[in-house]
Design an enzyme around this catalytic site. Structure first.
Site, short mmCIF file in Angstrom:
data_model
loop_
_atom_site.label_atom_id
_atom_site.label_comp_id
_atom_site.label_asym_id
_atom_site.label_seq_id
_atom_site.Cartn_x
_atom_site.Cartn_y
_atom_site.Cartn_z
N LYS A 190 -52.29 -82.25 -50.90
CA LYS A 190 -52.15 -81.99 -49.46
C LYS A 190 -53.30 -82.68 -48.74
CE LYS A 190 -53.52 -79.10 -46.20
NZ LYS A 190 -53.53 -80.02 -45.06
N GLU A 266 -65.46 -77.71 -53.55
CA GLU A 266 -66.57 -78.57 -53.09
C GLU A 266 -66.61 -78.38 -51.58
OE1 GLU A 266 -68.67 -80.88 -51.44
OE2 GLU A 266 -67.32 -82.54 -51.84
N CYS A 301 -70.29 -84.14 -46.08
CA CYS A 301 -70.79 -82.85 -46.57
C CYS A 301 -72.22 -82.96 -47.08
CB CYS A 301 -69.88 -82.30 -47.65
SG CYS A 301 -69.56 -83.46 -48.97
N GLU A 397 -73.93 -76.00 -40.51
CA GLU A 397 -73.42 -77.34 -40.75
C GLU A 397 -72.74 -77.85 -39.48
OE1 GLU A 397 -70.04 -77.88 -43.44
OE2 GLU A 397 -71.11 -79.60 -44.28
P1 NDP Z 1 -61.10 -77.15 -43.61
O1 NDP Z 1 -61.82 -76.45 -44.69
O2 NDP Z 1 -60.47 -76.33 -42.55
O3 NDP Z 1 -59.94 -78.08 -44.24
C1 NDP Z 1 -59.95 -78.63 -45.52
C2 NDP Z 1 -58.55 -78.59 -46.09
O4 NDP Z 1 -58.11 -77.24 -46.23
C3 NDP Z 1 -57.52 -79.27 -45.18
O5 NDP Z 1 -56.54 -79.90 -45.94
C4 NDP Z 1 -56.96 -78.09 -44.43
O6 NDP Z 1 -55.72 -78.29 -43.82
C5 NDP Z 1 -56.90 -77.03 -45.50
N1 NDP Z 1 -56.85 -75.69 -44.92
C6 NDP Z 1 -57.32 -75.29 -43.72
N2 NDP Z 1 -57.06 -73.99 -43.53
C7 NDP Z 1 -56.40 -73.55 -44.63
C8 NDP Z 1 -55.85 -72.31 -45.01
N3 NDP Z 1 -55.90 -71.23 -44.23
N4 NDP Z 1 -55.24 -72.23 -46.23
C9 NDP Z 1 -55.17 -73.32 -47.02
N5 NDP Z 1 -55.64 -74.51 -46.70
C10 NDP Z 1 -56.26 -74.64 -45.52
O7 NDP Z 1 -62.03 -78.19 -42.98
P2 NDP Z 1 -61.85 -78.88 -41.57
O8 NDP Z 1 -61.14 -80.12 -41.88
O9 NDP Z 1 -61.23 -78.08 -40.51
O10 NDP Z 1 -63.35 -79.03 -41.16
C11 NDP Z 1 -64.09 -77.89 -40.75
C12 NDP Z 1 -65.45 -77.96 -41.30
O11 NDP Z 1 -65.40 -77.99 -42.72
C13 NDP Z 1 -66.21 -79.23 -40.97
O12 NDP Z 1 -66.70 -79.22 -39.69
C14 NDP Z 1 -67.23 -79.20 -42.05
O13 NDP Z 1 -68.23 -78.29 -41.73
C15 NDP Z 1 -66.47 -78.71 -43.24
N6 NDP Z 1 -65.94 -79.80 -44.07
C16 NDP Z 1 -66.55 -80.09 -45.23
C17 NDP Z 1 -66.11 -81.14 -45.97
C18 NDP Z 1 -66.76 -81.53 -47.23
O14 NDP Z 1 -66.69 -82.69 -47.60
N7 NDP Z 1 -67.34 -80.61 -47.94
C19 NDP Z 1 -65.01 -81.98 -45.56
C20 NDP Z 1 -64.37 -81.55 -44.36
C21 NDP Z 1 -64.85 -80.50 -43.67
P3 NDP Z 1 -55.70 -78.77 -42.29
O15 NDP Z 1 -56.08 -80.18 -42.34
O16 NDP Z 1 -54.34 -78.56 -41.81
O17 NDP Z 1 -56.69 -77.90 -41.55
#
Ligand code: NDP
Length: 500
Positions: A190, A266, A301, A397
């Protein structure tokens, strides 16, 4: 790079992005025809309406993945076969890198230069490295007496769900998918809702490379629907997730409330960049300080946003990092001269700017940066000085280009402040003293420590976090492949042959 601004725009105009899900070897609309929009962050324009997969689509993909796993055409194939297919996929990604890099750039707001580096070099390298590993991973024989032969063998773990973030869309897919496929698993991906397009194109190339039907499925959609359906599915064996700490926690809950699937996480970070008093403030150090914070617009991250600089050096450091920050070119991601593209969404842009306002209101000194002109979601790199450990921008963050300088007095104070966080993904230490470097590396509770240069490591070195930055699972290195393998003991009783 042969791309120019004009040729990248021309290529972008010709693209016909795939907007359907990839299930059981075929592209199809989501059941019920649901879609969601993916938007170009540099323009605010809709690029495509993409299939929004629901529970029925996830079920269909899991049935195909399980059938493929049980058939054994991939899971029980000779490892040389999986290697050949993954090497072919690496070649196909290389051959199509410019087109996919432009696609990635318009979908994510990342610069085309970064996209081309990731997609032309790193992504194929992942498929190649894990492809090569497929036929070079050996089991073990445990020591026993002559009455037994004890084999310890590794087997593919089954059906794997990969839930991805938007900051490195294709690279994160490769980080997880390459070892999972090399191990012989069937995979559901996904992609993040903001950036589904490059992974769908990758599915097409994987099919061309010879990945059998059902072994790879790509399910675009939203987290609460598609992501949750994967997290809760009773016939998925493993989920590997990269994203926020909050959503990582949901996946543990989903697993607990469904089939106790294994969950590899992660997640976020608030990583320190530590400059001890004996460090030389060379141009190289300043470049590392700036890149560790502003690379990918700070949407990383492992970004080193807390810059803990010995008080004796802090003023000069702030002056030079500010000058470097001002030199970044922010703007059109398709222009190879651009260093920082757009924030991924308007909402994220607003969130980052909210932190900038908070930094000023809590008393940090804004040295440069802030919101840049639209219509895209641009931010000029921000440098704050005079942070204190309790400030919001020193603790949370931000995931945008907001670097904060926090003066510290001596190595022990630097260590104490560096450790005072819920996160533990990464840290950088600059010092000329090898003993101090090793002391810091041993004491910092982080998955990766860089000494005298910011780096996340490479395909060969495991990447993941301590504390709320991760689970024991690691991406990259041989450790990543272990995540997707089961361990089996085969204990063979050996009788003494008659007459011996
Ligand atoms: P999320 O954790 O919301 O999203 C990561 C993945 O999880 C996406 O595919 C997302 O889908 C999915 N997801 C979101 N909500 C759910 C749920 N309830 N159940 C199952 N899957 C879900 O990260 P964001 O992209 O919204 O970013 C938010 C914050 O996360 C950033 O600002 C940052 O702080 C952190 N982040 C950290 C990353 C890293 O590399 N460690 C990478 C990205 C974000 P969808 O895209 O539809 O939301």
């Amino acid at each position: 790079m042969t791309l120019t601004r004009d040729s990248a725009h021309a290529l972008a105009a010709r693209l016909e992005p795939i907007d359907r899900a990839f299930i059981d070897g075929a592209f199809s609309a989501a059941s019920g025809g649901a879609t969601f929009e993916t938007i170009n962050p540099a323009t605010g324009q809709i690029i495509a309406k993409v299939a929004h997969c629901g529970t029925a689509d996830v079920d269909r993909a899991v049935i195909a993945a399980r059938r493929a796993f049980n058939d054994g055409a991939w899971s029980r194939a000779a490892p040389e076969f999986r290697k050949d297919v993954l090497l072919k996929l690496a070649d196909l990604v290389r051959a199509n890198a410019e087109e996919i890099a432009v696609l990635e750039s318009i979908d994510s707001g990342k610069t085309v230069t970064d996209c081309l580096h990731e997609i032309g070099r790193e992504v194929p390298n992942f498929f190649q490295w894990y492809g090569e590993l497929a036929d070079k991973s050996f089991g073990k024989v445990a020591p026993t007496g002559e009455q037994a032969l004890a084999l310890i063998v590794k087997e593919p773990a089954g059906v794997v769900g990969l839930v991805l973030p938007w900051n490195f869309p294709l690279l994160m897919a490769a980080w997880k998918m390459a070892p999972a496929l090399a191990a012989g698993c069937s995979v559901l991906i996904k992609p993040a809702e903001q950036t589904p397009l490059s992974v769908l194109r990758l599915a097409e190339l994987a099919q061309q490379a010879g990945v059998p039907d059902g072994v790879l499925n790509v399910l675009p959609g939203l987290g609460e629907t598609t992501g949750q359906a994967i997290g809760r599915h009773p016939d998925i064996d493993i989920v590997s997730f990269t994203g926020s700490t909050e959503v990582g926690g949901y996946f543990l809950r989903y697993a607990g409330e469904s089939n106790l699937k294994v969950v590899g996480l992660e997640m976020g970070g608030k990583s320190p960049f530590i400059v001890l008093d004996d460090a030389d403030l060379t141009d190289d150090l300043i470049e590392h300080a700036a890149m560790s914070a502003f690379w990918n617009g700070g949407q990383n991250c492992s970004a080193n946003m807390r810059q803990l600089v010995d008080a004796s050096l802090a003023e000069e450091f702030a002056h030079r990092v500010t000058a470097r920050a001002k030199a970044f070119v922010v703007g059109d991601p398709l222009d190879p001269a651009t260093n920082i593209g757009a924030m991924v969404t308007q909402e994220h842009h607003n969130r980052v700017m909210g932190y900038v306002d908070r930094g000023s209101s809590e008393g940090a000194r804004l040295l440069t940066g802030g919101a840049a002109g639209g219509p895209g979601y641009f931010i000029d790199p921000v440098v704050f000085a005079g942070l204190t450990p309790d400030m919001t921008i020193a603790r949370e963050e931000i995931f945008g280009p907001v670097l904060g300088i926090l003066p510290v007095r001596g190595i022990e104070e630097a260590l104490k402040i560096a450790c005072d966080t819920d996160y533990g993904l990464h840290a950088t230490v600059f010092t000329r003293d090898i003993d101090r470097a090793i002391h810091m590396a041993r004491r910092l509770p982080c998955g990766t420590i860089s000494i005298n240069g910011f780096s996340e490591g490479d395909v060969k070195t495991p990447f993941g976090g301590y504390k709320r930055s991760g689970s024991l699972a690691r991406d990259n290195g041989t450790e990543a492949m272990d995540q997707y393998l089961q361990t089996k003991t085969i204990w063979i009783s050996v009788a003494r042959p008659a007459g011996t």
